[in-house]
Enzyme design. Structure first.
Site, mmCIF file in Angstrom:
data_model
loop_
_atom_site.group_PDB
_atom_site.id
_atom_site.type_symbol
_atom_site.label_atom_id
_atom_site.label_comp_id
_atom_site.label_asym_id
_atom_site.label_seq_id
_atom_site.Cartn_x
_atom_site.Cartn_y
_atom_site.Cartn_z
ATOM 1 N N SER A 75 -1.196 -36.916 -17.407
ATOM 2 C CA SER A 75 -1.460 -36.656 -15.986
ATOM 3 C C SER A 75 -2.874 -36.127 -15.823
ATOM 4 O O SER A 75 -3.369 -35.375 -16.683
ATOM 5 C CB SER A 75 -0.478 -35.610 -15.449
ATOM 6 O OG SER A 75 -0.915 -35.151 -14.181
ATOM 7 N N TYR A 115 4.286 -27.933 -15.579
ATOM 8 C CA TYR A 115 4.234 -29.394 -15.721
ATOM 9 C C TYR A 115 2.951 -29.791 -16.455
ATOM 10 O O TYR A 115 2.984 -30.607 -17.397
ATOM 11 C CB TYR A 115 4.298 -30.029 -14.333
ATOM 12 C CG TYR A 115 3.963 -31.500 -14.291
ATOM 13 C CD1 TYR A 115 4.904 -32.456 -14.680
ATOM 14 C CD2 TYR A 115 2.704 -31.945 -13.862
ATOM 15 C CE1 TYR A 115 4.596 -33.814 -14.630
ATOM 16 C CE2 TYR A 115 2.399 -33.294 -13.815
ATOM 17 C CZ TYR A 115 3.341 -34.223 -14.200
ATOM 18 O OH TYR A 115 3.033 -35.563 -14.151
HETATM 19 P P1 NDP Z 1 9.431 -41.304 -10.880
HETATM 20 O O1 NDP Z 1 9.858 -39.942 -10.482
HETATM 21 O O2 NDP Z 1 9.196 -42.334 -9.846
HETATM 22 O O3 NDP Z 1 10.479 -41.910 -11.942
HETATM 23 C C1 NDP Z 1 10.819 -41.146 -13.043
HETATM 24 C C2 NDP Z 1 11.470 -42.035 -14.063
HETATM 25 O O4 NDP Z 1 11.828 -41.230 -15.191
HETATM 26 C C3 NDP Z 1 12.756 -42.659 -13.561
HETATM 27 O O5 NDP Z 1 12.929 -43.901 -14.183
HETATM 28 C C4 NDP Z 1 13.823 -41.673 -14.022
HETATM 29 O O6 NDP Z 1 15.098 -42.273 -14.238
HETATM 30 C C5 NDP Z 1 13.229 -41.220 -15.349
HETATM 31 N N1 NDP Z 1 13.664 -39.875 -15.683
HETATM 32 C C6 NDP Z 1 13.453 -38.739 -14.973
HETATM 33 N N2 NDP Z 1 14.042 -37.700 -15.580
HETATM 34 C C7 NDP Z 1 14.643 -38.198 -16.679
HETATM 35 C C8 NDP Z 1 15.432 -37.622 -17.696
HETATM 36 N N3 NDP Z 1 15.743 -36.328 -17.722
HETATM 37 N N4 NDP Z 1 15.896 -38.425 -18.663
HETATM 38 C C9 NDP Z 1 15.614 -39.736 -18.663
HETATM 39 N N5 NDP Z 1 14.875 -40.344 -17.724
HETATM 40 C C10 NDP Z 1 14.400 -39.577 -16.747
HETATM 41 O O7 NDP Z 1 8.148 -41.118 -11.822
HETATM 42 P P2 NDP Z 1 6.626 -41.546 -11.607
HETATM 43 O O8 NDP Z 1 6.527 -43.005 -11.627
HETATM 44 O O9 NDP Z 1 6.050 -40.772 -10.481
HETATM 45 O O10 NDP Z 1 5.971 -40.937 -12.930
HETATM 46 C C11 NDP Z 1 6.041 -41.586 -14.170
HETATM 47 C C12 NDP Z 1 5.232 -40.776 -15.166
HETATM 48 O O11 NDP Z 1 3.893 -40.634 -14.685
HETATM 49 C C13 NDP Z 1 5.768 -39.353 -15.364
HETATM 50 O O12 NDP Z 1 5.615 -38.985 -16.708
HETATM 51 C C14 NDP Z 1 4.862 -38.526 -14.473
HETATM 52 O O13 NDP Z 1 4.750 -37.208 -14.922
HETATM 53 C C15 NDP Z 1 3.542 -39.270 -14.618
HETATM 54 N N6 NDP Z 1 2.619 -39.074 -13.513
HETATM 55 C C16 NDP Z 1 2.955 -39.466 -12.238
HETATM 56 C C17 NDP Z 1 2.078 -39.270 -11.209
HETATM 57 C C18 NDP Z 1 2.384 -39.708 -9.808
HETATM 58 O O14 NDP Z 1 1.620 -39.363 -8.894
HETATM 59 N N7 NDP Z 1 3.453 -40.467 -9.570
HETATM 60 C C19 NDP Z 1 0.770 -38.621 -11.424
HETATM 61 C C20 NDP Z 1 0.515 -38.267 -12.796
HETATM 62 C C21 NDP Z 1 1.422 -38.478 -13.780
HETATM 63 P P3 NDP Z 1 16.219 -42.327 -13.060
HETATM 64 O O15 NDP Z 1 15.706 -43.352 -12.067
HETATM 65 O O16 NDP Z 1 17.471 -42.761 -13.707
HETATM 66 O O17 NDP Z 1 16.279 -40.954 -12.480
#
Ligand code: NDP
Length: 253
Positions: A147, A160
């Site tokens: 991130s 985080y």
């Molecule tokens: P989302 O919140 O849109 O999706 C999260 C995904 O991770 C989903 O597929 C969810 O599965 C899965 N997930 C969440 N918790 C768990 C868990 N405990 N066990 C297994 N799977 C899990 O995520 P983003 O697309 O926003 O983010 C993706 C990555 O990018 C993350 O690592 C985030 O930290 C990073 N990021 C995102 C940013 C943003 O602005 N979006 C900015 C910087 C970094 P399910 O659908 O089943 O819940």
């Protein structure tokens, strides 16, 4: 033939958001993709259906990360899915994308919430890499989603950001460890990226968030997925141990 034809990939957290866009892009390049989710199985099935509609290959794997036995459950489903489709458990590309955010004032974060952030965002990726090492062949790829908050301060997300700092350390040290096997290990650091959550339907919030990027917009999930696909492909062979800024210039100030 796509650049990833004949390759198999796991993208954790690819039921939605950045993970989904990454899974779709890797499949477009010809990879068989394991689409992983935690709770939203129907969303993972939707990702798989989208890929199949485009002529690609994918299957869903469900396993909650951050709980006892998480990595074992993930790999049981992964190995079974790979074996059924390829006859082997070879995994060429691992994308550690699944993650959870905090969004809590530093004064209010509880030890339990802190532990959960660490367990999902930092501990799970470590043990996923560890478990995947016997499946990843020489020349494989590991991409960890970090991130921009490892570079820019945001007091609502201290814990985080700490977990993503840990992800970058995972990248750095495993890159050295796996160099002799020509396995590259890199971090990709998104900025604010539209993951389909409700905040991105609020024009005022989007305008405010857009101002962080030098391009004047929020990131699309595919903006990040395309960077991951580059690292996953043959053109990424000489990059390892890196942090790739995929924030649309947010870090330029
Ligand atoms: P989302 O919140 O849109 O999706 C999260 C995904 O991770 C989903 O597929 C969810 O599965 C899965 N997930 C969440 N918790 C768990 C868990 N405990 N066990 C297994 N799977 C899990 O995520 P983003 O697309 O926003 O983010 C993706 C990555 O990018 C993350 O690592 C985030 O930290 C990073 N990021 C995102 C940013 C943003 O602005 N979006 C900015 C910087 C970094 P399910 O659908 O089943 O819940």
């Amino acid at each position: 033939m796509g650049k990833l034809s004949g390759k198999a990939a796991l993208v954790t957290g690819s039921s939605r958001g950045i993970g989904r866009a990454t899974a779709i892009r890797l499949a477009r390049e010809g990879a068989l993709v394991a689409v992983h989710c935690s709770k939203h199985r129907e969303a993972a099935d939707e990702t798989v259906a989208t890929i199949e509609k485009e002529g690609g290959r994918a299957f869903a794997v469900q396993a909650e990360l951050g709980v006892a036995g998480d990595v074992h459950a993930l790999f049981l489903g992964l190995e079974q899915g790979l074996k059924e489709r390829t006859g082997s458990t070879t995994l060429d590309i691992l994308v550690n994308n699944a993650g959870v955010m905090g969004g809590v004032a530093p004064e209010d974060l509880t030890p339990a919430a802190f532990d959960r952030l660490i367990a999902v965002n930092a501990k799970a990726p470590y043990f996923i890499v560890q478990r995947a090492l016997s499946l990843i062949p020489d020349g494989g790829r590991i991409i960890n989603i970090s991130s921009g908050l490892t570079r820019v301060a945001n007091p609502q997300e201290i814990a985080y950001a700490m977990t993503k700092g840990a992800v970058d350390q995972l990248t750095l040290h495993f890159a050295k460890h796996l160099g002799p096997r020509r396995i590259t290990v890199n971090s990709v650091g998104p900025g604010i990226t539209d993951n389909g959550s409700a905040i991105f339907d609020n024009p005022e919030a989007v305008e405010q968030m857009s101002s962080y990027s030098v391009f004047g917009r929020v990131g699309e999930a595919s903006d990040v997925g395309d960077v991951v696909a580059f690292l996953a492909g043959p053109d990424g062979r000489w990059i390892t141990g890196s942090y790739l800024d995929a924030s649309g210039g947010t870090l330029l100030g």
